[in-house]
Design an enzyme around this catalytic site. Structure first.
Site, PDB file in Angstrom:
ATOM      1  N   GLU A  92      -3.219   8.682  -3.058  1.00  0.00           N
ATOM      2  CA  GLU A  92      -2.069   7.988  -3.650  1.00  0.00           C
ATOM      3  C   GLU A  92      -2.083   8.092  -5.170  1.00  0.00           C
ATOM      4  O   GLU A  92      -1.086   8.446  -5.798  1.00  0.00           O
ATOM      5  CB  GLU A  92      -2.078   6.522  -3.233  1.00  0.00           C
ATOM      6  CG  GLU A  92      -1.058   5.663  -3.945  1.00  0.00           C
ATOM      7  CD  GLU A  92      -1.462   4.196  -4.008  1.00  0.00           C
ATOM      8  OE1 GLU A  92      -1.894   3.743  -5.083  1.00  0.00           O
ATOM      9  OE2 GLU A  92      -1.349   3.515  -2.977  1.00  0.00           O
ATOM     10  N   ASP A  96       1.156   8.384   2.662  1.00  0.00           N
ATOM     11  CA  ASP A  96       1.972   8.135   1.466  1.00  0.00           C
ATOM     12  C   ASP A  96       1.536   9.038   0.315  1.00  0.00           C
ATOM     13  O   ASP A  96       2.373   9.583  -0.414  1.00  0.00           O
ATOM     14  CB  ASP A  96       1.941   6.668   1.066  1.00  0.00           C
ATOM     15  CG  ASP A  96       0.560   6.171   0.668  1.00  0.00           C
ATOM     16  OD1 ASP A  96      -0.444   6.704   1.182  1.00  0.00           O
ATOM     17  OD2 ASP A  96       0.480   5.224  -0.148  1.00  0.00           O
TER      18      ASP A  96
END
Length: 390
Positions: free
Chosen positions: A75, A136
């Protein structure tokens, strides 16, 4: 300077069609007009310069100092790539990408999704601490690569972005029985005894739009529509949960993670606010996430944590939450509430990694440093007119 593709007659005609569609949008409970930006974006991006100095080392590692393992994650690396692109810094983008490939993907990003966690182990060594993936991070890495390839005319980046999409399709896209296409948060640990644990903040609509354009045969178009339905069905009081579970019939609170909406869920409101006004699903997404607007109107401030079943909040939200709400409040047509949240963001402070990231996203968008087009393309200020309606 605009990209050559942006000046093509066909593109202009498409843009006019998009404007016409936006004008035809019916009145909805959440107003959809954008609040005009206070000024064109300034030349110097103070928040980004501070982040680079504080959180990115010379090797291209993006560091979260809040944790004792001084971690880097897929991330954090993905956000570093995205903002280096927004800042038009090809050298830094290359360093961040090289570190990510070497340390999170074992030097083979074409065949390995990045491990989600790298840092200082108990024995003092620096290495991957958890080899599981986090979709993500992969999603934003792929998006940054695709858009860097387009904006900087670097076909190798485009190909690398497509490689990640192919790996994600194989490892993390599933068909939930009774629901349909969905993105798992990672390869392992999210499917247990006919229960699928999901993270709504892993599904920014504009990023999925871009994936659907570059990978037309992939699952992204189906995932776009399902992501809105997920939000509508998992946020009964207009507040997104950090995590939610699908049991084959309905979305329920995950027994391991509870029904709280907080540090993950704040990104749902951030992403929703940045959806282009011409996107046909924008109104539904904003309406599904009407809880923060109601809370701000009633209490003047968003809570740090919200019980999404009851719609009741507790705790004082950090300054990053105020920044994340700026696009959301712009989309809702709430200039007074927007100014209130903007005033809570300090001009300069010793903030943690996540607050800094949310400020880069939310205030960077508010300041006009970038926009997302209706089909998900990134429109950074250095390649477009720095405009409120870009």
């Amino acid at each position: 300077m605009s990209s050559p593709n942006d000046s093509a007659p066909g593109t202009r005609r498409a843009f006019l069609r998009i404007l016409a569609a936006a004008a035809a949008t019916a009145a909805l409970p959440l107003p959809l007009q954008a609040v005009p930006l206070p000024r064109p974006c300034p030349d110097s991006w103070r928040e980004w310069s501070s982040f680079v100095q504080r959180n990115i080392d010379e090797s291209g590692r993006v560091i979260d100092f809040f944790n004792t393992d001084l971690r880097s994650t897929s991330e954090s690396q993905s956000y570093g790539l995205f903002f280096a692109l927004v800042a038009n810094d090809q050298v830094l983008f290359g360093r961040i990408l090289a570190w990510t490939r070497q340390n999170l993907s074992a030097g083979r990003a074409d065949i390995n999704l990045p491990a989600w966690l790298w840092g200082k182990a108990a024995d003092g060594s620096w290495r991957v601490l958890d080899p599981n993936t986090a979709s993500d991070g992969e999603l934003w890495i792929a998006y940054a690569l695709l858009e860097a390839g387009r904006l900087w005319n670097r076909p190798g980046f485009t190909a690398a972005g497509k490689d990640i999409l192919a790996l994600m399709r194989k490892a993390e896209i599933v068909d939930l029985p009774g629901f349909g296409t969905m993105l798992l948060p990672g390869v392992q640990g999210f499917v247990k005894e006919e229960r699928w644990t999901l993270n709504p903040s892993y599904l920014p609509l504009f990023v999925l739009r871009r994936f659907a354009m570059v990978d037309a045969k992939g699952p992204w178009r189906r995932l776009i529509e399902r992501s809105v339905v997920l939000m509508e069905q998992s946020a009964p009081n207009g507040f997104a949960p950090d995590w939610v579970a699908w049991n084959g019939r309905a979305f329920v609170a995950d027994p391991d993670k509870g029904s709280t909406g907080s540090y993950d869920a704040i990104r749902c409101y951030l992403w929703a606010g940045m959806i282009h006004p011409a996107d046909p699903l924008r109104a539904r997404m904003l309406q599904a996430l009407s809880g923060p607007l109601s809370m701000l109107r009633a209490q003047g401030r968003l809570a740090e944590k919200v019980d999404v079943k009851q719609g009741v909040g507790t705790g004082t939200a950090p300054v990053g939450f105020s920044a994340a709400l700026l696009p959301y409040l712009s989309a809702a047509g709430e200039p007074t509430l927007l100014r209130n949240e903007l005033a809570r963001i300090p001009a300069d402070a010793d903030l943690n990694y996540y607050d800094r990231v949310l400020i880069l996203y939310g205030k960077g968008w508010h300041d006009g440093r970038y926009r997302f087009s209706a089909d998900g393309r990134l429109q950074p200020a250095w390649s477009t007119a720095c405009s409120a309606n870009a």
